[in-house]
Write a protein that holds these residues in place. Structure first.
Motif, mmCIF file in Angstrom:
data_model
loop_
_atom_site.group_PDB
_atom_site.id
_atom_site.type_symbol
_atom_site.label_atom_id
_atom_site.label_comp_id
_atom_site.label_asym_id
_atom_site.label_seq_id
_atom_site.Cartn_x
_atom_site.Cartn_y
_atom_site.Cartn_z
ATOM 1 N N GLN A 46 1.050 -1.083 -0.111
ATOM 2 C CA GLN A 46 0.061 -0.073 0.325
ATOM 3 C C GLN A 46 0.420 1.170 0.324
ATOM 4 O OE1 GLN A 46 -2.118 -1.251 3.416
ATOM 5 N NE2 GLN A 46 -4.422 -1.298 2.515
ATOM 6 N N GLN A 47 1.945 1.667 0.866
ATOM 7 C CA GLN A 47 3.302 2.771 0.764
ATOM 8 C C GLN A 47 3.307 2.489 -0.752
ATOM 9 O OE1 GLN A 47 2.843 4.737 3.139
ATOM 10 N NE2 GLN A 47 1.676 3.424 4.151
ATOM 11 N N GLY A 65 -13.394 -15.514 5.840
ATOM 12 C CA GLY A 65 -13.459 -16.657 6.518
ATOM 13 C C GLY A 65 -12.214 -17.203 5.740
ATOM 14 N N CYS A 66 -11.469 -17.013 4.428
ATOM 15 C CA CYS A 66 -10.739 -17.935 3.350
ATOM 16 C C CYS A 66 -9.481 -17.380 4.747
ATOM 17 C CB CYS A 66 -10.419 -17.240 2.379
ATOM 18 S SG CYS A 66 -12.126 -17.274 1.183
ATOM 19 N N HIS A 67 -8.655 -18.406 4.171
ATOM 20 C CA HIS A 67 -7.075 -17.649 5.071
ATOM 21 C C HIS A 67 -6.278 -17.504 3.243
ATOM 22 C CE1 HIS A 67 -3.328 -18.596 6.681
ATOM 23 N NE2 HIS A 67 -2.798 -19.408 5.914
ATOM 24 N N VAL A 68 -5.815 -16.023 3.264
ATOM 25 C CA VAL A 68 -5.396 -15.284 2.377
ATOM 26 C C VAL A 68 -3.994 -15.443 2.472
ATOM 27 C CG1 VAL A 68 -5.365 -13.068 1.498
ATOM 28 C CG2 VAL A 68 -6.923 -14.209 1.705
ATOM 29 N N ILE A 69 -3.076 -15.929 1.086
ATOM 30 C CA ILE A 69 -1.406 -15.590 1.633
ATOM 31 C C ILE A 69 -1.127 -14.463 0.548
ATOM 32 C CG2 ILE A 69 0.394 -16.779 0.863
ATOM 33 C CD1 ILE A 69 -1.106 -19.778 1.197
ATOM 34 N N TYR A 70 -0.238 -13.821 1.097
ATOM 35 C CA TYR A 70 0.074 -12.429 0.213
ATOM 36 C C TYR A 70 1.248 -12.487 -0.422
ATOM 37 C CZ TYR A 70 -3.703 -9.884 3.565
ATOM 38 O OH TYR A 70 -4.448 -9.516 4.160
ATOM 39 N N GLY A 71 1.511 -13.587 -1.245
ATOM 40 C CA GLY A 71 2.369 -13.908 -2.508
ATOM 41 C C GLY A 71 3.595 -14.028 -0.736
ATOM 42 N N GLU A 131 -2.047 -4.577 -7.748
ATOM 43 C CA GLU A 131 -2.075 -4.340 -6.614
ATOM 44 C C GLU A 131 -3.223 -3.921 -6.009
ATOM 45 O OE1 GLU A 131 2.328 -3.085 -8.095
ATOM 46 O OE2 GLU A 131 0.062 -2.296 -8.764
ATOM 47 N N GLN A 132 -3.330 -2.750 -6.123
ATOM 48 C CA GLN A 132 -4.917 -2.119 -5.483
ATOM 49 C C GLN A 132 -6.366 -2.836 -5.394
ATOM 50 O OE1 GLN A 132 -5.046 0.349 -3.133
ATOM 51 N NE2 GLN A 132 -5.964 -0.283 -2.792
ATOM 52 N N ASN A 133 -6.781 -3.598 -6.481
ATOM 53 C CA ASN A 133 -7.253 -4.284 -7.543
ATOM 54 C C ASN A 133 -7.368 -5.710 -5.752
ATOM 55 O OD1 ASN A 133 -10.134 -4.948 -8.233
ATOM 56 N ND2 ASN A 133 -8.916 -7.122 -9.763
ATOM 57 N N ASN A 134 -6.556 -6.161 -6.035
ATOM 58 C CA ASN A 134 -5.704 -7.463 -5.101
ATOM 59 C C ASN A 134 -6.069 -6.629 -3.485
ATOM 60 O OD1 ASN A 134 -5.404 -8.366 -7.690
ATOM 61 N ND2 ASN A 134 -3.169 -9.244 -7.668
ATOM 62 N N ILE A 135 -5.474 -6.240 -3.052
ATOM 63 C CA ILE A 135 -5.419 -5.700 -2.398
ATOM 64 C C ILE A 135 -7.193 -5.199 -1.456
ATOM 65 C CG2 ILE A 135 -5.781 -3.963 0.087
ATOM 66 C CD1 ILE A 135 -3.102 -3.179 -1.429
ATOM 67 N N VAL A 183 -6.116 -19.202 -0.490
ATOM 68 C CA VAL A 183 -6.091 -17.900 -1.556
ATOM 69 C C VAL A 183 -4.545 -17.787 -1.822
ATOM 70 C CG1 VAL A 183 -7.125 -16.762 -3.423
ATOM 71 C CG2 VAL A 183 -8.454 -17.851 -1.680
ATOM 72 N N LEU A 184 -4.207 -17.833 -2.051
ATOM 73 C CA LEU A 184 -2.890 -17.231 -2.730
ATOM 74 C C LEU A 184 -2.904 -15.724 -3.415
ATOM 75 C CD1 LEU A 184 0.626 -17.606 -2.324
ATOM 76 C CD2 LEU A 184 0.118 -15.800 -4.008
ATOM 77 N N VAL A 185 -3.276 -14.782 -2.929
ATOM 78 C CA VAL A 185 -3.116 -13.326 -3.611
ATOM 79 C C VAL A 185 -2.281 -12.726 -3.773
ATOM 80 C CG1 VAL A 185 -4.574 -11.190 -3.971
ATOM 81 C CG2 VAL A 185 -5.706 -13.004 -2.897
ATOM 82 N N GLU A 186 -1.483 -12.600 -5.534
ATOM 83 C CA GLU A 186 -0.499 -12.027 -5.725
ATOM 84 C C GLU A 186 -0.399 -10.444 -5.669
ATOM 85 O OE1 GLU A 186 2.882 -10.334 -5.354
ATOM 86 O OE2 GLU A 186 2.959 -13.084 -5.874
#
Length: 718
Positions: free
Chosen positions: A271-272, A443-449, A429-433, A419-422
């Motif tokens: 985000q930064q 309630g999904c387990h999200v991995i940020y790459g 990036e903003q859309n994926n965030i 879900v791995l969201v790259e």
């Protein structure tokens, strides 16, 4: 800093002569990556100029794409060259050019390209639109009715959102946003005995750039927003005489450096990182033709841009607005014939997608076949009481993604969803965030790459409880899980219930979500662990077979070929006697047809209605033909710095289908161009060949196969 050239002089004497002098001066075995990409964009421009096979509104689309492509090219690739140069990095690339030389060569090539682009716009596109009564008007051509409309529109809609910015002793030069369209002005200074006052006005991005005007019954009339603002510019500078004004636009370096290693929270770091983009160094300044020298000098000084990165535009800046004109309703006769992605024959009339996949692997060829089965696969998994877990990688998804909604529904239904969201997918990036947060809330387990790596592989795993135990269903693809781009990108996907693929998929997700290592893989090769070695082994085996006097052949259909190691392996294979056909849409740093090095290598590029995006790799393998699909191109980033997969096709019927796809691409005489050893892309010779547009052929084939499947089902039901 010494310049290699004078831009105006060289454009006059001929860019081609200059390019040939410098392009291959140091190393004759490779093409420069950036110049090769520009040649790809030139092929897109050729489609915009092609009035023989492309309808006028489709030509608008291609002309718009040329501009959007250049924007990203400058923000990423040219920005990287400037970073290298400013850091004192002076090492040449594989073609022998230093960053400084590449910047100069790129600037020269782009100046020529833009000149040709606007020649096409002014001399071909605008007259062709006018013939169809689609008119983009200038203020001098407005009638009274149109002037009245604009007057109301300006005061009611435009004027309230305009913000004039004046530069004087108390007000510094403002921050100008990346890719924003602006109007620069010089105002007469009445109060002080000094020079004129500089001012700038941003053309509001919250309003449509192209404004429809009332016209005759059979006319569609438009005017550009900046022309309306210019007409009324005095209303926001009351009491000041305007000396001169002109439009300008800047492109900034958007690659501000993401320090993943020191980031405690990758999401916050991304985000930064996005916010920093608005402060990036200006690497391109586009100006309206005939901008006054005084205005230009102010912009050059304030933005600190080299003069060779100033582009004078003979027409409207930023032609991406043409996409809006291209989409106007009621003009379907000026577009390609409408094509609806066809149903997948194996799934016609079948409600339970799991039962079909459990019996046979299924290949999907987008956009010729519909992407809907992929969405339905996730939806059925989300609502199936026997499904225990869903795991998926997401690189680029659409703005209103049905897959993300289905994953969220699955989590809400109590499934284990990972879900791995790259987050590092450039410009998404903003859309994926946003999607990552939506999935977390469900309630999904999200991995940020992964730190240091982009997860670019496309893989989806469903774990299901069945009568004979736990069964894993897998979907793997060459393209993104994006229902919008699946209608315009050519990609391939595979559904399989093969337990070995299922075991490999589980291993990949365990690696992505934890610290598990990929010690043993049954079917898949994975970058950055084993993929490079796999490709090298396959290419070298063909070379061994050729040396033994056996038939040896390689065919690769991919987006880009850049990696020096792979190129050298292909050169060695060619020297050994391997026949090599490469279908490379974009960048190709390999030089074909060089005697003693690459005379057995042929390179073809296809640019057409759809964006060629699939990756198919074929190896003759002494008659036991091997066919693979992959998310990876032959680029260093794919093999070294990304998580990618290569998966074999084992079903004989699917293998034959893929061979037919490759064969049709190689036979394309309409949209294919052959690369010669000097870097020229030449039209395919049609002598003795049947005329073939492979994309049109795939459309017809998908329709025929779907109709045949429907007929067979109808006969069976009877």
């Amino acid at each position: 800093m010494k310049k290699l050239w004078d831009i105006n002089l060289l454009l006059d004497v001929g860019v081609d002569v200059f390019m040939k002098k410098f392009e291959y001066k140091l190393n004759t075995n490779y093409f420069n990556r950036e110049l090769s990409w520009l040649e790809f964009n030139e092929r897109v421009l050729n489609e915009a100029c092609n009035s023989n096979t492309n309808p006028i509104l489709e030509r608008l689309k291609f002309l718009s794409i040329v501009s959007s492509n250049l924007d990203e090219f400058f923000m990423v690739r040219v920005a990287s060259l400037f970073d290298q140069m400013l850091a004192g990095y002076n090492e040449p690339d594989i073609a022998g050019f230093t960053p400084r030389e590449q910047i100069d060569l790129v600037a020269l090539r782009v100046h020529k390209m833009i000149k040709d682009q606007y020649k096409c716009y002014n001399n071909s596109i605008i007259p062709a639109l006018k013939k169809e009564n689609i008119i983009i008007l200038k203020p001098k051509k407005l009638n009274e009715k149109q002037k009245e409309f604009i007057d109301k529109f300006y005061y009611n809609t435009v004027y309230p959102v305009l913000t004039p910015m004046v530069v004087d002793r108390s007000r510094p030069f403002p921050l100008v946003l990346n890719q924003s369209l602006n109007i620069a002005l010089l105002l007469e200074n009445k109060e002080e005995n000094e020079g004129p006052i500089f001012a700038t006005v941003q053309v509001p991005s919250v309003l449509d750039r192209i404004v429809e005007l009332p016209g005759e019954d059979d006319e569609k009339c438009f005017i550009l927003l900046e022309d309306i603002i210019k007409m009324y510019i005095k209303t926001i500078f009351e009491g000041h005489n305007i000396i001169t004004m002109a439009c300008y636009r800047i492109t900034r370096n958007t690659d501000q450096g993401l320090n993943e290693e020191e980031a405690d929270d990758l999401l916050e770091a991304i985000q930064q990182y996005i916010k920093k983009r608005k402060w990036g160094m200006v690497i391109r300044l586009e100006i309206e033709k005939d901008m006054s020298t005084e205005l230009l000098e102010i912009l050059i000084r304030e933005f600190e841009v080299p003069r060779e990165t100033v582009y004078e535009i003979n027409g409207p800046l930023d032609l991406t607005f043409l996409m809006k004109v291209q989409s106007i309703e009621g003009y379907d006769h000026l577009r390609y014939p409408a094509y609806v992605p066809q149903p997948v024959p194996e799934l016609i009339g079948k409600e339970d997608i799991f039962s079909v996949i459990s019996q046979k692997d299924i290949l999907l060829h987008h956009p010729y076949q519909t992407f809907y089965p992929v969405i339905e696969f996730v939806r059925q998994a989300a609502n199936d009481p026997d499904v225990l877990a869903i795991k998926q990688t997401l690189y680029r998804v659409s703005g209103n993604s049905p897959i993300v909604e289905a994953l969220a529904q699955a989590a809400e239904n109590g499934k284990q969803v990972t879900v791995l969201v790259e987050l590092k997918a450039r410009f998404d990036e903003q859309n994926n965030i946003i999607w990552a947060k939506r999935l977390e809330m469900a309630g999904c387990h999200v991995i940020y790459g992964l730190v240091g790596l982009k997860t670019h592989c496309k893989i989806l795993l469903v774990v299901r409880r069945e009568e004979d135990g736990i069964k894993r269903y897998v979907h793997m693809s060459t393209g993104n899980y994006n229902d919008i781009t699946a209608k315009i990108y050519t990609d391939l996907g595979l559904f399989t219930a093969n337990p070995y693929f299922g075991a490999d998929a589980s291993a990949i997700f365990n690696m992505l979500s934890g610290y598990s290592k990929l010690n043993k893989m049954y079917k898949l090769a994975v970058a950055p662990v084993t993929l490079r070695k796999k490709f090298e082994k396959l290419i070298r085996q063909e070379a061994v077979n050729a040396r033994e006097g056996k038939k040896a052949r390689i065919i690769a259909n991919l987006n880009s070929l850049v990696d020096e190691g792979i190129i050298n392996e292909l050169y060695k294979a060619s020297q050994a006697g391997v026949e090599i056909d490469l279908i490379v849409r974009g960048i190709c740093c390999l030089r074909p047809g060089i005697e003693g090095l690459s005379e057995r290598i042929r390179v073809k590029s296809i640019v057409g209605r759809f964006l060629e995006h699939r990756r198919i790799y074929y190896f003759y393998n002494d008659g036991e033909e091997l066919v693979f699909l992959s998310s990876a191109d032959w680029m260093g980033r794919n093999l070294n710095r990304r998580v990618e997969i290569l998966f074999p096709i084992e079903d004989p019927d699917i293998k034959k289908r893929l061979m037919r796809i490759l064969d049709a691409c190689l036979k394309d005489t309409e949209k294919g161009r052959m690369l010669d050893k000097d870097g020229n892309y030449l039209k395919v010779s049609r002598k003795g060949k049947e005329r073939l547009n492979c994309q049109e052929y795939f459309c017809k084939l998908a329709i025929e196969e779907a109709q045949k499947a429907v007929l067979e089902k109808t006969e069976k039901d009877l």
